[in-house]
Design an enzyme around this catalytic site. Structure first.
Site, mmCIF file in Angstrom:
data_model
loop_
_atom_site.group_PDB
_atom_site.id
_atom_site.type_symbol
_atom_site.label_atom_id
_atom_site.label_comp_id
_atom_site.label_asym_id
_atom_site.label_seq_id
_atom_site.Cartn_x
_atom_site.Cartn_y
_atom_site.Cartn_z
ATOM 1 N N ASP A 1 -9.690 1.791 -0.991
ATOM 2 C CA ASP A 1 -9.234 2.359 0.241
ATOM 3 C C ASP A 1 -10.373 2.686 1.191
ATOM 4 O O ASP A 1 -11.558 3.093 0.596
ATOM 5 C CB ASP A 1 -8.254 3.274 -0.039
ATOM 6 C CG ASP A 1 -7.109 3.421 1.362
ATOM 7 O OD1 ASP A 1 -7.413 3.138 2.101
ATOM 8 O OD2 ASP A 1 -5.929 3.931 0.838
HETATM 9 C C1 BGC Z 1 -5.144 3.662 4.286
HETATM 10 C C2 BGC Z 1 -4.764 1.932 3.718
HETATM 11 C C3 BGC Z 1 -5.402 0.982 4.884
HETATM 12 C C4 BGC Z 1 -6.799 1.644 5.265
HETATM 13 C C5 BGC Z 1 -7.372 0.704 6.332
HETATM 14 C C6 BGC Z 1 -6.196 3.928 4.772
HETATM 15 O O1 BGC Z 1 -6.296 5.265 5.285
HETATM 16 O O2 BGC Z 1 -4.506 4.441 3.233
HETATM 17 O O3 BGC Z 1 -3.530 1.603 3.451
HETATM 18 O O4 BGC Z 1 -5.367 -0.116 4.457
HETATM 19 O O5 BGC Z 1 -6.582 3.062 5.653
HETATM 20 O O6 BGC Z 1 -6.551 1.074 7.596
#
Ligand code: BGC
Length: 842
Positions: free
Chosen positions: A238
């Site tokens: 993530d």
């Molecule tokens: C979220 C993800 C997301 C990523 C990129 C993170 O803060 O938890 O679900 O894909 O950001 O935007």
């Protein structure tokens, strides 16, 4: 040798044969961290162009500077509420086409974490509270999208069911619960849909075997995901979730995002040279990314696919999204068949409610997209009832904060529209000339690295008589003056964590009221601020300064009174209430399940004034609806996306039957909720309810919800007969049930099948969902509906042997219209199928 899933030919991956031993370590390691927030590096040795990733699951945003709008789907819990796997697959295909249009190779979707608690901030982004429903919906979406050559990155692996302290908490989940509940949708995505990427979560996991951050959980990533399940794709972190070099590299993570920077790059190369990370581990990660490149057509000279540049506006897209809205709407109440509305009998409609005026169509956080247009309830109802008089009344507000300020109100010192922003270095000296910034803009990305703070100057001219509220949204250290008055000051410097904890982006910033009266005329407020530059690592650097303005303090008493009077005079009152972006978002959990503002009062008073009232709930996650059984009809509209209004009008008029069934349990009172919150205690969230997630918990505690899991009415009625157990077909038990449409309209039945273990020596849920299907039937017609139950539904995770056991013995197989509306069922002695296993049930 890895093979290409779906070809059936055992095609070897060309990139598997590339000799990586001759490629310099630096080049290999370079590929393993993003080149930017959304792109990877090239790998010329294999002819790989930079792979592009972008968020889902509500649509595909594309990379940062992409100005084009994106088709905006209903939120995932709405999609799951359709229980319609064919519709889900068509939405998956649309997302794949959108990805191609936006030059995206991998979509960061779907979310298959479970709605463990109704207050979870990303509840709207998850499919359901049930592992089986989530598995089936998730895999249908993934399979359809990947079929079109676009990768999906299923997320967030694992135990990522809430947002409070999301980057630090430990989800403590016992081994059996982990397997049977929280890993189940991921396992399904790998085994049944052949997903090409998995995203490792922010939180840590204690699965009874290992406690570690998800990005370095060797037990889950290496042993279970890649080992047992045979996952041959890419594990991506993530965004900003990786904090270690060696532990994450040997723990099973393949790709650190975003980049550049972070804990790998040259540090990882050094760790390999020091002998802390075997080079074979690096080679395996490189191969996985190359394989992904091959899967999405990013190796060699594959032509750019041709996709309709106007896809979000295309008639087929509109029709599909409209159908999805209507098919997901759940009819919670329909006294005396009040709905569908008869167009001939409705001459006046009072359209009422904060969400009628300002619908909430997508949840907050990383999943947002810029929609091409919004079909509003007002426009759609006017179009559907062309001869009716429709009046619109807000009836108060559900918001605490003011709205982003209107363009014409703000000017820089030189008179240009917008505010003036000057970047300052560490010594407070200006870095170049001031720039004028669009008044509404809150994030100025890619500020030069030597900038430490920004000085802002703006004049706001308020001319309409009344009391105006001015508010400022900020992140981090700042000083803000309204005129001569210092209205807010903070010395706390924030870093990239501010991105991860979105609640910090919605502070109760400084706010002041200014009166403009007709006698003394307009008021000009001079605003002056100094705000820190936030270094947000792979996301770049930015200054956050957002002006908000409410032209008149809302007169809620007056607005409610006006709405009630309009309702009294109308043939029908349609009241649209719900949450808003201050309530449901990634980054925080909700404090409770209450409707914001005075919306309960609004509904009650309108319904009292006019019994012909239909209430439409515009929200993602459960809310307490104290008047639910007092009004004529209630529909759950979800966060419906761009075709919001048209889909609602179809449901209200019955052009398309509202086909939804609750994918979660609607509580009657907060005190009844089995898992009322997910607040870590000493950094740990204990999943003490074990396998009794969602409706299983309600059954275990024998509590009565307002509406049970699986509930949803339609515009006709059905009867069903006794179940017949047909026997095993490969790895699926086939059960048939006769279903008859006993009403006068065509309609949709969604028979659900639940199992109860009659004699199990091991604790099992009171009952669990094990199958469902859809039957669209004409009035008077019957069908022998076939429901397939996977073998896994009978299996228990054996914590001694660490493997699945088929639990033989008597089971009661019950079918019906919800988890609390079931047949007496048939009891049958179950033993595993014999002979060859059939293909899985994606
Ligand atoms: C979220 C993800 C997301 C990523 C990129 C993170 O803060 O938890 O679900 O894909 O950001 O935007």
């Amino acid at each position: 040798m890895q093979t290409s899933p779906g070809t059936g030919l055992g095609t070897p991956w060309i990139t598997d044969s590339i000799d990586l031993s001759t490629v310099p370590l630096e080049l290999k390691v370079r590929l393993l961290t993003g080149a930017t927030a959304w792109t990877l590096h090239t790998f010329p040795e294999a002819g790989l162009r930079p792979l592009v990733v972008s968020d889902g699951p509500i649509g595909v945003r594309g990379v940062d500077d992409d100005p084009t709008p994106s088709a905006q789907l209903p939120s995932p819990s709405a999609v799951a509420a359709s229980w319609d796997l064919d519709l889900v697959a068509r939405l998956g295909s649309l997302v794949a086409d959108e990805a191609k249009r936006k030059g995206t190779d991998v979509v960061l979707a779907p979310v298959v974490n479970l709605q463990r608690t109704p207050v979870g901030g990303r509840h709207f982004e998850c499919y359901s509270e049930d592992p089986y429903l989530t598995s089936r919906v998730g895999s249908s979406f993934i399979a359809a999208a990947q079929d079109r050559g676009v990768g999906m990155s299923v997320k967030h692996f694992a135990g990522n069911e809430s947002e409070t302290d999301r980057t630090t908490y430990v989800a403590r989940i016992d081994e059996r619960t982990m397997r049977e509940v929280y890993l189940a949708p991921f396992e399904h995505a790998v085994r049944n849909a052949g997903v090409w990427s998995v995203m490792a979560a922010y939180n840590q996991v204690d699965d009874g075997v290992q406690t570690a951050p998800s990005t370095e959980h060797g037990r889950l990533l290496n042993d279970v995901l890649k080992g047992e399940w045979g996952f041959d794709g890419v594990v991506v972190s993530d965004w900003l979730a990786t904090n270690t070099t060696v532990e994450s590299a040997v723990g099973g993570l393949d790709l650190v995002m975003p980049g550049p920077g972070g804990p790998w790059e040259e540090k990882l190369a050094a760790a390999v040279r020091a002998g802390d990370v075997p080079e074979s581990v690096i080679d395996d990660k490189v191969r996985r990314i190359l394989r992904l490149g091959e899967r999405v057509g990013a190796i060699g000279d594959e032509p750019t696919p041709l996709v309709d540049p106007d896809l979000p506006f295309a008639p087929e897209t509109r029709a599909l999204l409209r159908e999805a809205v209507a098919r997901s709407i759940v009819l919670l109440r329909n006294e005396d068949s009040f709905l569908p509305l008869d167009p001939g009998a409705v001459a006046t409609v009072a359209l009422i409610g904060p969400n009628a005026v300002e619908p909430f169509v997508q949840g907050g956080g990383s999943a947002f997209v810029d929609a091409p247009y919004l079909s509003t309830a007002e426009d759609a109802i006017r179009a559907a009832l062309p001869n009716a008089v429709v009046t619109v009344h807000r009836g108060g507000t559900g918001r605490r904060h003011a709205h982003p300020i209107g363009r014409g109100l703000v000017s820089a010192p030189d008179g240009t529209a917008g505010y003036e922003l000057t970047l300052l270095d560490a010594g407070g000296d200006p870095l170049g000339a001031a720039t004028i910034v669009e008044a509404r803009e809150s994030w100025n990305r890619h500020v030069p690295l030597d900038a430490r703070k920004a000085r802002i100057r703006a004049s706001v001219r308020l001319s309409t008589p009344g009391v105006h509220r001015l508010e400022v949204g900020l992140s981090g250290a700042h000083r803000v003056w309204f005129g001569e008055e210092l209205v807010s000051r903070s010395t706390t410097i924030v870093g990239h964590d501010v991105i991860l904890d979105s609640s910090a982006n919605h502070p109760d910033g400084p706010s002041r009221r200014f009166a403009v009266d007709e006698v003394s005329g307009p008021v000009t407020v001079e605003i002056h601020a100094e705000v820190q530059v936030v270094d947000a690592a792979g996301y770049g650097t930015f200054v956050r300064f957002e002006l908000r303005h409410e032209p008149n303090d809302p007169d809620v008493d007056g607005e409610i009174a006006e709405a009630v009077e309009a309702a009294r005079l109308a043939d029908v009152a349609v009241v649209i209430i719900g949450t808003n972006e201050e309530t449901e978002s990634e980054g925080w959990d909700r404090p409770d399940l209450q409707l914001p503002g005075r919306q309960n009062e609004l509904v009650r008073r309108v319904a009292e004034a006019n019994p012909r009232t239909v209430v439409v709930v515009n929200a993602g996650g459960p809310l307490i609806l104290p008047w639910l059984d007092e009004v004529a009809a209630v529909l759950w509209w979800w966060l419906p996306g761009q075709e919001a209004g048209n889909g609602l009008a179809d449901a209200l008029l019955g052009t398309i039957e509202p086909g939804g069934r609750l994918p979660w349990t609607l509580p009657a009172s907060e005190a009844d909720v089995p898992v009322p919150h997910a607040l870590p205690v000493d950094g740990v969230i204990e999943y003490t309810e074990g396998i009794d997630v969602g409706h299983r918990g309600w059954d275990r505690l024998d509590r009565t919800p307002a509406r049970p899991f699986g509930f949803g009415l339609g515009y006709t009625t059905f009867s069903s007969g006794p179940e017949t157990i047909e026997g095993w077909d490969g790895d699926e038990l086939i059960v048939t049930v006769p279903v008859t449409n006993t009403g006068s309209r065509p309609g949709r039945a969604i028979p659900q099948l639940y199992l109860e273990d009659v004699t199990s020596p091991v604790d099992r849920p009171v009952r669990w969902l094990a199958g469902f299907t859809i039957a669209d039937l004409e009035p008077g017609h019957s069908a022998g509906v076939r429901i397939a139950v996977p073998r896994r539904a009978f299996e228990i995770w054996n914590v001694q042997a660490h493997s699945w056991d088929f639990a033989t013995g008597p089971y009661t197989v019950r079918t019906g219209a919800s988890s609390r509306d079931l047949s007496d069922g048939v009891t049958v002695d179950m033993s595993p199928p014999t002979g060859h296993a059939a293909p899985p049930d994606a």
